[in-house]
Design an enzyme around this catalytic site. Structure first.
Site, short mmCIF file in Angstrom:
data_model
loop_
_atom_site.label_atom_id
_atom_site.label_comp_id
_atom_site.label_asym_id
_atom_site.label_seq_id
_atom_site.Cartn_x
_atom_site.Cartn_y
_atom_site.Cartn_z
N LYS A 247 0.80 -1.22 0.00
CA LYS A 247 0.00 0.00 0.00
C LYS A 247 0.84 1.28 0.00
CE LYS A 247 -4.00 -1.81 -0.57
NZ LYS A 247 -4.32 -2.95 0.20
N CYS A 293 -14.35 -6.43 2.14
CA CYS A 293 -15.72 -6.40 1.61
C CYS A 293 -15.91 -7.36 0.44
CB CYS A 293 -16.10 -4.99 1.19
SG CYS A 293 -16.16 -3.84 2.57
N GLY A 294 -15.14 -8.42 0.40
CA GLY A 294 -15.38 -9.45 -0.61
C GLY A 294 -14.62 -9.27 -1.91
N THR A 296 -11.49 -10.29 -2.58
CA THR A 296 -10.85 -11.57 -2.92
C THR A 296 -11.89 -12.57 -3.40
OG1 THR A 296 -9.10 -11.14 -1.32
CG2 THR A 296 -9.35 -13.41 -2.03
N ASP A 309 -6.20 -7.50 -5.33
CA ASP A 309 -6.12 -6.30 -4.49
C ASP A 309 -5.81 -5.01 -5.26
OD1 ASP A 309 -6.29 -5.16 -1.86
OD2 ASP A 309 -4.11 -5.00 -1.81
N ARG A 409 -4.83 -13.21 8.15
CA ARG A 409 -4.61 -13.33 6.71
C ARG A 409 -3.79 -14.56 6.35
NH1 ARG A 409 -5.80 -8.44 3.42
NH2 ARG A 409 -6.80 -7.03 4.88
N ARG A 440 -19.88 -2.36 1.58
CA ARG A 440 -20.67 -3.16 2.50
C ARG A 440 -21.90 -2.32 2.83
NH1 ARG A 440 -19.30 -7.59 5.98
NH2 ARG A 440 -17.28 -7.92 5.01
C1 SPV Z 1 -6.21 -3.86 2.63
O1 SPV Z 1 -6.43 -3.61 3.82
O2 SPV Z 1 -6.78 -3.28 1.70
C2 SPV Z 1 -5.24 -4.88 2.29
C3 SPV Z 1 -4.30 -5.30 3.29
O3 SPV Z 1 -5.19 -5.30 1.17
S1 SPV Z 1 -3.22 -4.04 3.68
O4 SPV Z 1 -1.91 -4.50 3.31
O5 SPV Z 1 -3.36 -3.81 5.09
O6 SPV Z 1 -3.55 -2.85 2.92
MN MN Z 2 -6.33 -3.95 -0.12
#
Ligand code: SPV
Ligand code: MN
Length: 652
Positions: A247, A293-294, A296, A309, A409, A440
């Site tokens: 991220k 929120c689904g 995956t 993602d 996870r 959601r």
């Molecule tokens: C999310 O929270 O959107 C993820 C995991 O995909 S994280 O690495 O925490 O962002």
């Molecule tokens: Mn994510």
């Protein structure tokens, strides 16, 4: 505007090495012969300067340059065990990692953009001025790796050769972070130099968990320096805070798309998957949903999985929107993953043959992982995210402690999935025809609808609303979740929105490849549609039908009902698809519950959006025009038919 390379590059300021020759000298002194010879493969002076200064700042005992070879991967796996960041489980290739009890999600309160004086940062994020961030990082990261091994990895975010891929360095003292990077990204040690040259840039990520103690958590920080595309993360381990290839770098990719992409590129919080339609044709979908929120599940419901993602999109010379996944693995939430809804994922989790890093689940006495909603009998005791656990245990507020954290996870490589697409590594990306946005939403929007125009579609993305989930520490209630990407939009929301409108309305997009932009909602409850229970109106497997309908719609094979919010499916088409896709009856009564418009709810939602966006500076006026147009249409319907308008009453 985003100011690149403005001010001091913090790691270089702290490390103090500004010339290439001095950087090479430090590397020669610090690295053993083998690792020094490895680093010499990298010739970009900018990359060498970043690595040398990261060493000078963090002062590790040893440095390991990870080439991604099988032997190096094994070295990292072993180091994670030796550091006690992971423990081996009985199933071959499976390990468990625990984050600190109070760091089970992204620590947004301790996450900052580093800003130059006068620079605009998203109204939804924290910022810290460069001078303050420099002092903070200097205080917290100087010498943070003493006694530790620093692992340096060179990765590609996206297939090697793709026009929108981003090279990135992951520099960390955590073997767990490095192990995760090896699973989730493409190790590009041998291509890195050439890719940095081809693309003209790279991202840098520097992380250390420090002593990994709960008492250091208040000092944990995640910094993103947009000017120098460098992240700093300290005193934390949760991958969303530490594996900033994910991220952290997604945020830089968003910046790059918004400020340098000329409305020809997007960087989105989206899955990518292919749906098979009649005659074996494949229609590619990318879809946004807030964390938890689904996303995956939707990606897995496709027949040809590319990613769950993140997505980088661009318009090519032929006028086709193409998408690639910056990642090549899954860091997926396990809660509610079960054989019924997620057979492909369950196979990898429960059968031998796949490398899996579990995090924050319950491990029973036999070393078997368990999690909430897996559809199996839970054990009576074990160890989980907060320590020892036994059945009936309550927390300090008297609430039952779940067997696994809601943000627990699993980390695994996508190529092991039965529906893994052979196009996933194609640097040309997949031809994207369907874009979905979901959240959601228990009581307002129908399960599926299609924006009337690309502008209406952009507004669907802008207006995602979602109940809070566990991926952010401390999040509660119902929140606006623009494009499900807002936590990762570093600049002004108006700049991002402007690019969305321009991208999807681009004259460059060929007629035959015009995408449809749609809304999806799996979370409507019986209660919100006149019933008495909080149960959802549909089931997980219905997702396949909504996607199949969109597949037919994108290929102009089904008609639809026009409503003020967009096009909704006709009953007969859905009934037919329910039968052929999942062999399920689809009663008309259920259709009417799911697709009647509850105009008061939708109008209230529009008003909420207008009020919230009204406070945001420099937003495209188009957003408000569309919201007003939809509001007027809904009001007219309501006057004619009352507050609940059945599908049969619309589009006449
Ligand atoms: C999310 O929270 O959107 C993820 C995991 O995909 S994280 O690495 O925490 O962002
Ligand atoms: Mn994510």
């Amino acid at each position: 505007m985003l100011e690149r390379e403005k001010g001091t590059d913090i790691v270089i300021e702290i490390g103090g090495i500004t010339i290439y020759a001095a950087a090479m000298q430090l590397l020669e002194n610090k690295l053993d012969k083998e690792n020094f010879s490895r680093i010499q493969k990298i010739t970009s002076p900018e990359v060498i300067l970043k690595i040398a200064n990261a060493i000078a700042m963090c002062q590790p005992d040893t440095v390991f340059i990870n080439t991604g070879s099988e032997a190096d991967k094994q070295y990292i796996r072993d180091l994670a065990l030796k550091n006690r960041e992971e423990e081996k489980l009985p199933m071959q290739g499976h390990t468990i990692h625990y984050d600190l009890k109070d760091e089970q999600g992204r620590i947004i309160d301790r996450t900052f953009y580093i800003a130059n004086e006068g620079e605009t940062v998203s109204s939804l994020a924290n910022k810290m001025l460069r001078a303050d961030a420099l002092a903070d990082i200097r205080g917290k990261m100087t010498g943070i790796m003493r006694g530790k091994t620093m692992v340096v990895g060179c990765y590609m975010r996206g297939p090697v050769g793709a026009p929108v891929s981003n090279p990135a360095l992951e520099i960390t003292s955590s073997a767990y972070v490095s192990h995760s990077a090896e699973i989730l990204y493409r190790n590009a040690y041998s291509n890195f130099d050439a890719e940095v040259k081809r693309l003209g840039h790279f991202f840098t990520n520097i992380h250390s968990e420090g002593l990994n103690r709960p008492e250091d958590l208040p000092n944990a920080r995640v910094f993103m320096d947009r000017s120098f595309r460098t992240t700093y993360s300290m005193y934390c381990t949760y991958a969303g805070n530490t594996l900033l290839l994910k991220k952290g770098n997604h945020r830089f990719a968003v910046d790059k798309a918004v400020y340098e992409g000329k409305a020809n590129e997007l960087a989105e919080h989206m899955f990518i998957t292919g749906i098979e339609g009649p005659g074996g044709r494949i229609t590619w979908v990318t879809g946004a949903a807030p964390s938890g929120c689904g996303k995956t599940t939707t990606a897995m419901a496709g027949d040809h999985f590319v990613g769950d993602d993140l997505a980088q999109l661009w318009i090519d010379e032929q006028g086709i929107i193409r998408s690639v996944n910056p990642e090549c693995g899954i860091f997926g939430i396990v809660q509610d993953v079960n054989w019924e809804g997620d057979p492909h994922l369950m196979t990898l989790l429960r059968k031998p043959g796949t490398e899996v890093i579990w995090s924050n689940v319950l491990i029973d006495e036999n070393g078997i992982p368990h999690w909430t909603g897996n559809g199996e009998e839970p054990p009576l005791k074990g160890k989980n995210f907060q320590g020892k656990w036994e059945k009936g245990m309550t927390d300090k507020n008297g609430k039952p402690v779940p067997i696994s954290h809601p943000n627990a996870r699993c980390t695994l490589a996508s190529k092991a999935l039965a529906n893994y697409s052979d196009r996933a590594e194609d640097p040309k990306g997949v031809e994207t025809r369907i874009i979905t946005y979901s959240g959601r939403d228990s009581d307002t929007m129908p399960p599926v609808w299609v924006g009337k125009t690309s502008d209406h579609g952009v507004v669907i993305g802008a207006c995602i609303v979602s109940a809070a989930t566990a991926t952010e520490v401390g999040a509660k209630g119902v929140k606006r979740a623009p494009w499900a990407n807002a936590p990762f939009i570093p600049g002004a929301l108006g700049d991002y929105m402007d690019v969305q409108f321009k991208f999807f309305a681009s004259k460059k997009i060929a007629q035959a490849y015009q995408p449809i932009l749609c809304g999806l909602n799996y979370f409507l409850t019986d209660e919100a549609r006149g019933g008495t229970s909080k149960k959802l109106l549909g089931e997980k497997r219905d997702v396949k039908v909504w996607l199949a309908w969109l597949e037919r719609r994108a290929n102009k094979e089904v008609d639809a009902i026009e409503t003020p919010i967009g096009y909704i499916p006709k009953y007969e088409d859905l009934k037919n698809l329910f039968k052929i896709i999942i062999s399920k009856e689809y009663p008309k009564g259920l259709y009417e519950k799911q697709f009647s418009l509850y105009t008061d709810n939708i109008i209230a939602r529009i008003d909420l959006q207008k009020a919230a966006y009204g406070k945001e500076p420099n937003l495209p006026a188009r957003l408000f025009e569309i919201l007003d147009e939809q509001r007027a249409g809904l009001t007219a319907l309501k006057e004619k038919y009352g507050p609940i308008v059945k599908p049969g009453e619309m589009g006449k």
